[in-house]
Design a protein around this motif. Structure first.
Motif, PDB file in Angstrom:
ATOM      1  N   SER A   1       3.506  12.970  -4.054  1.00  0.00           N
ATOM      2  CA  SER A   1       3.081  11.691  -3.892  1.00  0.00           C
ATOM      3  C   SER A   1       2.354  11.633  -2.359  1.00  0.00           C
ATOM      4  O   SER A   1       1.222  10.691  -2.223  1.00  0.00           O
ATOM      5  CB  SER A   1       4.289  10.608  -3.455  1.00  0.00           C
ATOM      6  N   ALA A   2       2.651  12.220  -1.249  1.00  0.00           N
ATOM      7  CA  ALA A   2       1.886  12.380  -0.002  1.00  0.00           C
ATOM      8  C   ALA A   2       0.341  12.749  -0.341  1.00  0.00           C
ATOM      9  O   ALA A   2      -0.358  12.647   0.460  1.00  0.00           O
ATOM     10  CB  ALA A   2       2.526  13.084   1.010  1.00  0.00           C
ATOM     11  N   ARG A   3       0.150  13.600  -1.353  1.00  0.00           N
ATOM     12  CA  ARG A   3      -1.166  14.090  -1.459  1.00  0.00           C
ATOM     13  C   ARG A   3      -1.965  13.133  -2.554  1.00  0.00           C
ATOM     14  O   ARG A   3      -3.035  13.540  -2.907  1.00  0.00           O
ATOM     15  CB  ARG A   3      -1.285  15.495  -2.336  1.00  0.00           C
TER      16      ARG A   3
ATOM     17  N   ALA B   1       2.743   4.487  -3.619  1.00  0.00           N
ATOM     18  CA  ALA B   1       2.890   5.965  -4.027  1.00  0.00           C
ATOM     19  C   ALA B   1       4.121   6.427  -3.529  1.00  0.00           C
ATOM     20  O   ALA B   1       4.848   7.092  -4.221  1.00  0.00           O
ATOM     21  CB  ALA B   1       1.722   6.475  -3.481  1.00  0.00           C
ATOM     22  N   THR B   2       4.512   6.224  -2.304  1.00  0.00           N
ATOM     23  CA  THR B   2       5.861   6.585  -1.567  1.00  0.00           C
ATOM     24  C   THR B   2       6.902   6.049  -2.516  1.00  0.00           C
ATOM     25  O   THR B   2       8.069   6.798  -2.729  1.00  0.00           O
ATOM     26  CB  THR B   2       6.065   6.408  -0.230  1.00  0.00           C
TER      27      THR B   2
ATOM     28  N   VAL C   1       2.679   9.410 -10.312  1.00  0.00           N
ATOM     29  CA  VAL C   1       1.906   8.908  -9.234  1.00  0.00           C
ATOM     30  C   VAL C   1       0.804   8.417  -9.880  1.00  0.00           C
ATOM     31  O   VAL C   1       0.461   7.207  -9.353  1.00  0.00           O
ATOM     32  CB  VAL C   1       1.727  10.008  -8.099  1.00  0.00           C
TER      33      VAL C   1
ATOM     34  N   GLU D   1      -0.531   4.378  -9.762  1.00  0.00           N
ATOM     35  CA  GLU D   1      -1.729   4.051  -9.032  1.00  0.00           C
ATOM     36  C   GLU D   1      -2.893   3.495  -9.550  1.00  0.00           C
ATOM     37  O   GLU D   1      -3.490   2.544  -9.248  1.00  0.00           O
ATOM     38  CB  GLU D   1      -2.002   5.218  -7.945  1.00  0.00           C
TER      39      GLU D   1
ATOM     40  N   GLU E   1      -2.764   9.470  -2.324  1.00  0.00           N
ATOM     41  CA  GLU E   1      -2.482   8.203  -1.495  1.00  0.00           C
ATOM     42  C   GLU E   1      -3.688   7.304  -1.923  1.00  0.00           C
ATOM     43  O   GLU E   1      -3.549   5.924  -1.677  1.00  0.00           O
ATOM     44  CB  GLU E   1      -2.401   8.547   0.076  1.00  0.00           C
ATOM     45  N   THR E   2      -4.753   7.742  -2.340  1.00  0.00           N
ATOM     46  CA  THR E   2      -5.808   6.624  -2.738  1.00  0.00           C
ATOM     47  C   THR E   2      -6.307   6.629  -4.307  1.00  0.00           C
ATOM     48  O   THR E   2      -5.596   7.622  -5.113  1.00  0.00           O
ATOM     49  CB  THR E   2      -7.011   7.055  -2.200  1.00  0.00           C
TER      50      THR E   2
ATOM     51  N   GLN F   1      -7.915   9.819  -5.141  1.00  0.00           N
ATOM     52  CA  GLN F   1      -6.962  10.966  -5.418  1.00  0.00           C
ATOM     53  C   GLN F   1      -6.368  10.939  -6.801  1.00  0.00           C
ATOM     54  O   GLN F   1      -5.921  11.906  -7.479  1.00  0.00           O
ATOM     55  CB  GLN F   1      -6.179  10.966  -4.111  1.00  0.00           C
TER      56      GLN F   1
ATOM     57  N   ASP G   1       0.808  -1.254  -0.006  1.00  0.00           N
ATOM     58  CA  ASP G   1       0.100  -0.048  -0.099  1.00  0.00           C
ATOM     59  C   ASP G   1       0.700   1.214   0.000  1.00  0.00           C
ATOM     60  O   ASP G   1       0.314   2.252  -0.108  1.00  0.00           O
ATOM     61  CB  ASP G   1      -1.049   0.024   1.279  1.00  0.00           C
ATOM     62  N   ARG G   2       2.068   1.152   0.212  1.00  0.00           N
ATOM     63  CA  ARG G   2       3.055   2.337   0.263  1.00  0.00           C
ATOM     64  C   ARG G   2       3.464   2.531  -1.149  1.00  0.00           C
ATOM     65  O   ARG G   2       4.516   3.294  -1.297  1.00  0.00           O
ATOM     66  CB  ARG G   2       4.154   2.378   1.322  1.00  0.00           C
TER      67      ARG G   2
END
Length: 406
Positions: free
Chosen positions: A260-262, A119-120, A318, A322, A264-265, A268, A116-117
Motif C-alpha cells: 500500500s505504501a507504494r 490506502a493505508t 489497493v 483507490e 499512494e496516488t 500509481q 487521503d490515507r
C-alpha cells in the motif's frame, strides 16, 4: 473499525466453513438444493452493493451499517428454526444481501474517516480481515470435528453474536459530520460523469466496473481453482490444500502495508493494475504446467501459484478501491462506490463457474487462455483509468464559469 472488521470476518469465516455441511447434514438438503441456495445468495449479493451505495447518499452511513449487521443477525437466527427449503432460500438470500451491503457500507464509512490515507487503511483492513477469516475457520474446525447438530447450531450462534458485537462497536464509533459521502460540488473537477445522471448512466465509470470484474479473479483461483486442479490434474498430495490458505493469510498480514505504501496516488493505482495482470498470467502459467511435474514438481508449482495469486490480491486490494474512489465524482461518491462494489459480487458468482465449467474443462490451455485474457484486460483497464484521470485533471485546470448576474 478495524476491531469490528476482524470480528465481522471471524463470524463470516465460521459460517463459510460450516454452511454447506450444515445444510447437508442438519437440514437434509441434497447437492442440487445446496447449489441453488448458494447461487441465490450470490445473485442477492450483487444487488447489495449498489443498494447500499444508493441509501448511503440519503442516510447516515453509520446507521445503515448498524442496520445491515442487525439484519444479518436476525436472518442467521432464523436459520436455526427454518427447515422449509423455499423459506430457507429467502433467508439465505437476504443474509447475503445484508453481507454485501455491510461490506460496501463499511468501506464507505472508512473512506470518509481515512480521507487521503485510505490506502493505508485499506492495507490494515485487509490484514485484519484475513486474520479474522483465519480465526473463524479455526473456530469452525472445532465445531466440525464434533459434528453434532448442537455443534453446528453453536457455530451459527457464534456468527450471529459476532454481528451483534460489531453493531455495538460501530454504534460507539463517531461518524464524521454530514450524510453518506455527499460533499458540496467543488466545481468542474467534480464532474467526472454526466452531471446529475448517476453511475448507471456514466459509461466511463461503468466501463471501469466491468473491467474490474476479472481483476478480482484471484479470489476464485486461490480458493477454488488451485485446490480443484490439485485434486483432479496433478500428483500433489491433498494435504497440501490447507497450505494455500496459510500462505495467503501470512503474506497478506506481512506485506499489505508495504504494498500500500507504494500505491499512494491514483496514477500509481492505475499502473498497479498492469502488475495484477502480470501476476495472474504467471500464476495461470504455473498451473498449466503443474500436471507434468510429478509429486514434488506439482507441489512446488502449486505453492508458487498460490504465492502469485496472493501477490495479485495484494495489488488488487489497493488499486481497485483507490481507482473506484478517485474515478467517481465527489458529489455522488457513495452511489458510485456502491456500483463499483458489484465487481467483487459478480466475480464471486461467475468466477467459480468460469473456472470449473470453462477453464479447467479445457485443461492446461484453459489456464493459459485465462491468464492471457486477464493480462490483456488489465492493460485495457490501466489505459481507460488513465484517460479518465487525464480528463479529471483537465477539468481541474479549467476555471469555473462565473454565474450570470441578475
Amino acid at each position: 473499525m478495524l476491531l469490528a472488521q476482524l470480528l465481522d470476518r471471524a463470524g463470516t469465516g465460521v459460517w463459510a466453513a460450516a454452511c454447506v455441511l450444515y445444510f447437508t447434514f442438519v437440514i437434509g438438503l441434497d447437492a442440487g438444493q445446496v447449489g441453488l441456495l448458494l447461487g441465490a445468495s450470490g445473485v442477492a449479493g450483487i444487488a447489495g452493493s449498489p443498494l447500499a451505495g444508493h441509501l448511503a447518499d440519503r442516510f447516515p452511513v453509520r446507521s445503515l451499517l448498524i442496520g445491515a449487521h442487525l439484519l444479518r443477525l436476525g436472518t442467521l437466527c432464523l436459520m436455526l428454526v427454518v427447515t422449509d427449503f423455499v423459506l430457507l432460500l429467502f433467508v439465505v438470500a437476504v443474509t447475503h444481501l445484508g453481507d454485501r451491503g455491510a461490506k460496501t457500507l463499511e468501506m464507505l464509512f472508512a473512506t470518509r474517516v481515512a480521507g487521503d490515507r485510505r490506502a493505508t487503511y485499506q492495507a490494515l483492513s485487509r490484514s485484519s480481515a484475513n486474520a479474522g477469516y483465519a480465526l473463524g475457520a479455526g473456530l469452525a474446525a472445532i465445531g466440525l470435528a464434533v459434528g453434532t447438530r448442537g455443534a453446528y447450531q453453536v457455530l451459527i450462534l457464534a456468527d450471529a453474536l459476532s454481528f451483534l458485537v460489531v453493531a455495538a462497536l460501530v454504534w460507539r464509533t463517531k461518524e464524521p459530520r454530514g450524510r453518506g459521502l455527499v460533499v458540496p460540488p467543488a466545481g468542474p473537477a467534480d464532474a467526472a460523469g454526466p452531471a446529475g445522471r448517476g453511475p448507471w448512466r456514466d459509461r466511463g465509470y461503468l466501463r471501469f466496473v466491468l473491467l474490474d470484474i476479472p481483476m478480482h479473479l484471484d479470489d476464485s483461483i486461490l480458493g477454488i481453482g488451485i485446490p480443484l486442479w490439485l485434486v483432479g490434474r496433478t500428483e500433489a498430495p491433498h494435504e497440501l490444500i490447507p497450505a494455500f490458505l496459510v500462505v495467503n493469510t501470512v503474506l497478506v498480514v506481512l506485506l499489505q502495508l508495504q504494498v500500500s505504501a507504494r500505491v499512494e496516488t491514483a496514477r500509481q493505482a492505475a499502473g498497479a493494475v498492469a502488475l495484477y495482470g502480470v501476476a495472474t498470467f504467471a500464476c495461470c502459467a504455473l498451473l498449466a504446467g503443474a500436471g507434468a511435474g510429478g509429486v514434488w514438481g506439482a507441489s512446488a508449482a502449486l505453492l508458487a501459484a498460490a504465492v502469485l495469486a496472493t501477490a495479485a490480491e495484494l495489488v488488487r486490494s489497493v488499486s481497485s478501491w483507490e481507482l473506484a474512489v478517485r474515478l467517481a465524482p465527489k458529489e455522488a461518491r457513495a452511489s458510485y462506490l456502491g456500483v463499483a462494489g458489484m465487481a467483487q459480487s459478480v466475480q464471486k458468482s461467475a468466477g467459480p463457474l468460469l473456472l470449473t465449467g470453462v477453464v479447467m474443462a479445457a485443461g492446461p490451455a484453459g489456464w493459459l487462455a485465462l491468464g492471457t485474457a486477464v493480462a490483456g484486460l488489465s492493460l485495457v483497464q490501466r489505459r481507460s483509468s488513465l484517460r479518465r484521470l487525464d480528463r479529471l485533471e483537465r477539468l481541474e485546470r479549467t476555471p469555473p464559469v462565473p454565474a450570470a448576474s441578475g
